[in-house]
Write an enzyme that holds these catalytic residues in place. Sequence first.
Site, mmCIF file in Angstrom:
data_model
loop_
_atom_site.group_PDB
_atom_site.id
_atom_site.type_symbol
_atom_site.label_atom_id
_atom_site.label_comp_id
_atom_site.label_asym_id
_atom_site.label_seq_id
_atom_site.Cartn_x
_atom_site.Cartn_y
_atom_site.Cartn_z
ATOM 1 N N TYR A 16 0.804 -1.224 0.000
ATOM 2 C CA TYR A 16 0.000 0.000 0.000
ATOM 3 C C TYR A 16 0.835 1.272 0.000
ATOM 4 O O TYR A 16 0.292 2.364 -0.144
ATOM 5 C CB TYR A 16 -0.944 -0.001 1.204
ATOM 6 C CG TYR A 16 -1.912 -1.161 1.186
ATOM 7 C CD1 TYR A 16 -3.025 -1.152 0.351
ATOM 8 C CD2 TYR A 16 -1.704 -2.272 1.993
ATOM 9 C CE1 TYR A 16 -3.913 -2.213 0.326
ATOM 10 C CE2 TYR A 16 -2.587 -3.342 1.972
ATOM 11 C CZ TYR A 16 -3.689 -3.310 1.139
ATOM 12 O OH TYR A 16 -4.562 -4.361 1.106
ATOM 13 N N HIS A 21 -4.573 6.029 -1.531
ATOM 14 C CA HIS A 21 -5.340 5.746 -0.314
ATOM 15 C C HIS A 21 -4.487 5.929 0.953
ATOM 16 O O HIS A 21 -5.033 6.042 2.038
ATOM 17 C CB HIS A 21 -5.878 4.322 -0.391
ATOM 18 C CG HIS A 21 -7.249 4.136 0.176
ATOM 19 N ND1 HIS A 21 -8.203 5.128 0.228
ATOM 20 C CD2 HIS A 21 -7.847 3.039 0.734
ATOM 21 C CE1 HIS A 21 -9.319 4.656 0.774
ATOM 22 N NE2 HIS A 21 -9.122 3.406 1.103
ATOM 23 N N PHE A 65 -5.994 -1.428 9.439
ATOM 24 C CA PHE A 65 -6.439 -1.294 8.049
ATOM 25 C C PHE A 65 -7.569 -0.265 7.983
ATOM 26 O O PHE A 65 -8.210 0.044 8.980
ATOM 27 C CB PHE A 65 -6.825 -2.627 7.400
ATOM 28 C CG PHE A 65 -5.620 -3.474 7.089
ATOM 29 C CD1 PHE A 65 -4.891 -3.263 5.930
ATOM 30 C CD2 PHE A 65 -5.193 -4.449 7.983
ATOM 31 C CE1 PHE A 65 -3.759 -4.019 5.654
ATOM 32 C CE2 PHE A 65 -4.067 -5.212 7.711
ATOM 33 C CZ PHE A 65 -3.343 -4.990 6.545
ATOM 34 N N ASN A 67 -10.630 0.007 6.967
ATOM 35 C CA ASN A 67 -12.009 -0.237 7.394
ATOM 36 C C ASN A 67 -12.168 -0.351 8.907
ATOM 37 O O ASN A 67 -13.286 -0.335 9.410
ATOM 38 C CB ASN A 67 -12.562 -1.505 6.724
ATOM 39 C CG ASN A 67 -12.674 -1.331 5.218
ATOM 40 O OD1 ASN A 67 -12.354 -0.281 4.672
ATOM 41 N ND2 ASN A 67 -13.122 -2.364 4.545
ATOM 42 N N ASN A 113 -14.421 4.563 3.590
ATOM 43 C CA ASN A 113 -14.575 3.532 4.614
ATOM 44 C C ASN A 113 -13.837 3.853 5.910
ATOM 45 O O ASN A 113 -14.299 3.492 6.992
ATOM 46 C CB ASN A 113 -14.124 2.172 4.074
ATOM 47 C CG ASN A 113 -15.097 1.627 3.052
ATOM 48 O OD1 ASN A 113 -16.274 1.984 3.056
ATOM 49 N ND2 ASN A 113 -14.624 0.777 2.168
#
Length: 192
Positions: A16, A21, A65, A67, A113
């Site tokens: 990531y 993001h 993470f 979420n 999210n």
Amino acid sequence: MNKFLIVGLGNIGSDYEGTRHNIGFDVVEALVHKREGLFSSDRLAFKSEIRWKGKILICIKPTTFMNGSGKAVKYWLDKEHIDLDNMLVVVDDVAIPLSKLRLRPAGSPGGHNGLKSIEEFIQTDKYPKLRFGVGSDYPKGMQVEYVLGKWNNTELPIVKEKILTCVEMIEHFVQSGITLTMNKVNNLNFIL
């Protein structure tokens, strides 16, 4: 001593790194680096504590993470006894062009999210958010691939400039409050 919680949203792991993001992580890392702080692994987050101009900045990158971001945010708000007005969440936003940043004292998750998770855990959307515009240059149905994709070479110069500006705006927020900082940040325009 005034205490602040500065939250960068992102996902842990090398897959990531450098993605749209994860820009929240990148901004908070730049802030900690500027103030010569270090992150250590702590409860639900990588955490760094900075003392600057009579303030304490608890900087976190949740390890839950995206979420599950709310779990880490709620834990650190409670543990450090930080008022919601003294929290700032840095987050990517596809509804804002790459040329812009947006700071607001409240506002809906807008489909993000990480923000949905925070709202779920703290039961309100009334907390400051610094939204880093990532644009929406993707085909219909490809939003996930876009935000989890890495910046392209033409975007990188503006991204680096915006990260440095975000660090300055976080410092301004800590020193001068949200209203004065909004007046500065929301009128900025970054040119490719």
